[in-house]
Motif scaffolding. Structure first.
Motif, PDB file in Angstrom:
ATOM      1  N   SER A   1      -9.856   3.547 -11.009  1.00 33.44           N
ATOM      2  CA  SER A   1      -9.064   4.738 -10.702  1.00 33.44           C
ATOM      3  C   SER A   1      -9.133   5.741 -11.836  1.00 33.44           C
ATOM      4  O   SER A   1      -9.245   6.955 -11.614  1.00 33.44           O
TER       5      SER A   1
ATOM      6  N   ALA B   1      -6.781   4.207  -3.972  1.00 30.67           N
ATOM      7  CA  ALA B   1      -6.959   4.816  -2.650  1.00 30.67           C
ATOM      8  C   ALA B   1      -6.562   6.292  -2.671  1.00 30.67           C
ATOM      9  O   ALA B   1      -7.281   7.148  -2.146  1.00 30.67           O
ATOM     10  N   GLU B   2      -5.432   6.610  -3.269  1.00 32.47           N
ATOM     11  CA  GLU B   2      -4.974   7.994  -3.329  1.00 32.47           C
ATOM     12  C   GLU B   2      -5.880   8.835  -4.234  1.00 32.47           C
ATOM     13  O   GLU B   2      -6.161   9.995  -3.943  1.00 32.47           O
ATOM     14  N   THR B   3      -6.349   8.245  -5.326  1.00 31.02           N
ATOM     15  CA  THR B   3      -7.269   8.952  -6.215  1.00 31.02           C
ATOM     16  C   THR B   3      -8.561   9.296  -5.488  1.00 31.02           C
ATOM     17  O   THR B   3      -9.066  10.417  -5.593  1.00 31.02           O
ATOM     18  N   TRP B   4      -9.100   8.345  -4.753  1.00 31.66           N
ATOM     19  CA  TRP B   4     -10.336   8.576  -4.021  1.00 31.66           C
ATOM     20  C   TRP B   4     -10.136   9.667  -2.972  1.00 31.66           C
ATOM     21  O   TRP B   4     -10.987  10.531  -2.783  1.00 31.66           O
ATOM     22  N   LYS B   5      -8.984   9.653  -2.292  1.00 29.40           N
ATOM     23  CA  LYS B   5      -8.702  10.665  -1.274  1.00 29.40           C
ATOM     24  C   LYS B   5      -8.615  12.061  -1.909  1.00 29.40           C
ATOM     25  O   LYS B   5      -9.157  13.023  -1.374  1.00 29.40           O
ATOM     26  N   LEU B   6      -7.953  12.178  -3.050  1.00 28.88           N
ATOM     27  CA  LEU B   6      -7.845  13.470  -3.724  1.00 28.88           C
ATOM     28  C   LEU B   6      -9.194  13.974  -4.220  1.00 28.88           C
ATOM     29  O   LEU B   6      -9.485  15.174  -4.152  1.00 28.88           O
TER      30      LEU B   6
ATOM     31  N   ASP C   1       0.815  -1.211   0.000  1.00 31.12           N
ATOM     32  CA  ASP C   1       0.000   0.000   0.000  1.00 31.12           C
ATOM     33  C   ASP C   1       0.848   1.261   0.000  1.00 31.12           C
ATOM     34  O   ASP C   1       0.413   2.301  -0.479  1.00 31.12           O
TER      35      ASP C   1
ATOM     36  N   GLN D   1     -11.066  15.359  -1.295  1.00 29.19           N
ATOM     37  CA  GLN D   1     -10.534  16.667  -0.936  1.00 29.19           C
ATOM     38  C   GLN D   1     -11.044  17.747  -1.891  1.00 29.19           C
ATOM     39  O   GLN D   1     -11.342  18.872  -1.470  1.00 29.19           O
TER      40      GLN D   1
ATOM     41  N   ILE E   1      -1.220   6.654  -9.514  1.00 25.32           N
ATOM     42  CA  ILE E   1      -1.163   6.829  -8.067  1.00 25.32           C
ATOM     43  C   ILE E   1      -2.028   5.820  -7.318  1.00 25.32           C
ATOM     44  O   ILE E   1      -1.919   5.688  -6.113  1.00 25.32           O
TER      45      ILE E   1
ATOM     46  N   SER F   1       3.397   3.682  -4.445  1.00 29.88           N
ATOM     47  CA  SER F   1       2.424   4.435  -5.220  1.00 29.88           C
ATOM     48  C   SER F   1       1.969   3.638  -6.436  1.00 29.88           C
ATOM     49  O   SER F   1       2.787   3.231  -7.259  1.00 29.88           O
TER      50      SER F   1
END
Length: 107
Positions: A30, A89-94, A10, A97, A86, A13
Motif C-alpha cells: 500500500s 484496496a482503497e489505495t488501489w482504487k484511488l 473489509d 481514479q 486506508i 478502514s
C-alpha cells in the motif's frame, strides 16, 4: 465477544488481521503504490501551477520545474505514509481514479 466476518473486516478502514507477515506485506505494498500514485498526481499539479507567479524574468519555466519536483516529492511522502492507513484496496482504487483522471483530462 463477536468475531468479525470478512465483509466487516473489509469495511474497517485499513483493517489488518491476516497474520503478521501478510499485514506487513499489505502495508508495504500500500505504501509503495500510494507513494507512486500520489507522487505522480503531485508532480502533475505542481508542474501545472508552479509557474503561476510568472518567475523573476516573466518566464515561469523554472517555477514549473521546481513545482513539479517538490510537489511530486511532497505528495509521494504523504501518499506513502497515508496509504497503509486506508489499506491496499482503497489505495488501489484511488490510484486507478487518478490515472483515469489524467487520461480523461480531469486531473
Amino acid at each position: 465477544m463477536k468475531e468479525l466476518t470478512t465483509y466487516e473486516m473489509d469495511m474497517v478502514s485499513g483493517s489488518y488481521g491476516n497474520g503478521f507477515f501478510n499485514d506487513v506485506g499489505e502495508a508495504v505494498t500500500s505504501s509503495i503504490i500510494g507513494g507512486i500514485g500520489a507522487g505522480f498526481v503531485g508532480a502533475v499539479i505542481g508542474g501545472k501551477h508552479g509557474g503561476d507567479g510568472g518567475g523573476a524574468l516573466g518566464v515561469g519555466a523554472i517555477g514549473q520545474l521546481v513545482g513539479m519536483v517538490s510537489g511530486g516529492l511532497i505528495a509521494a511522502v504523504g501518499g506513502a505514509i497515508g496509504a497503509p492507513i486506508i489499506g491496499y484496496a482503497e489505495t488501489w482504487k484511488l490510484c486507478k481514479q487518478a490515472a483515469n483522471g489524467l487520461l480523461g483530462g480531469t486531473i
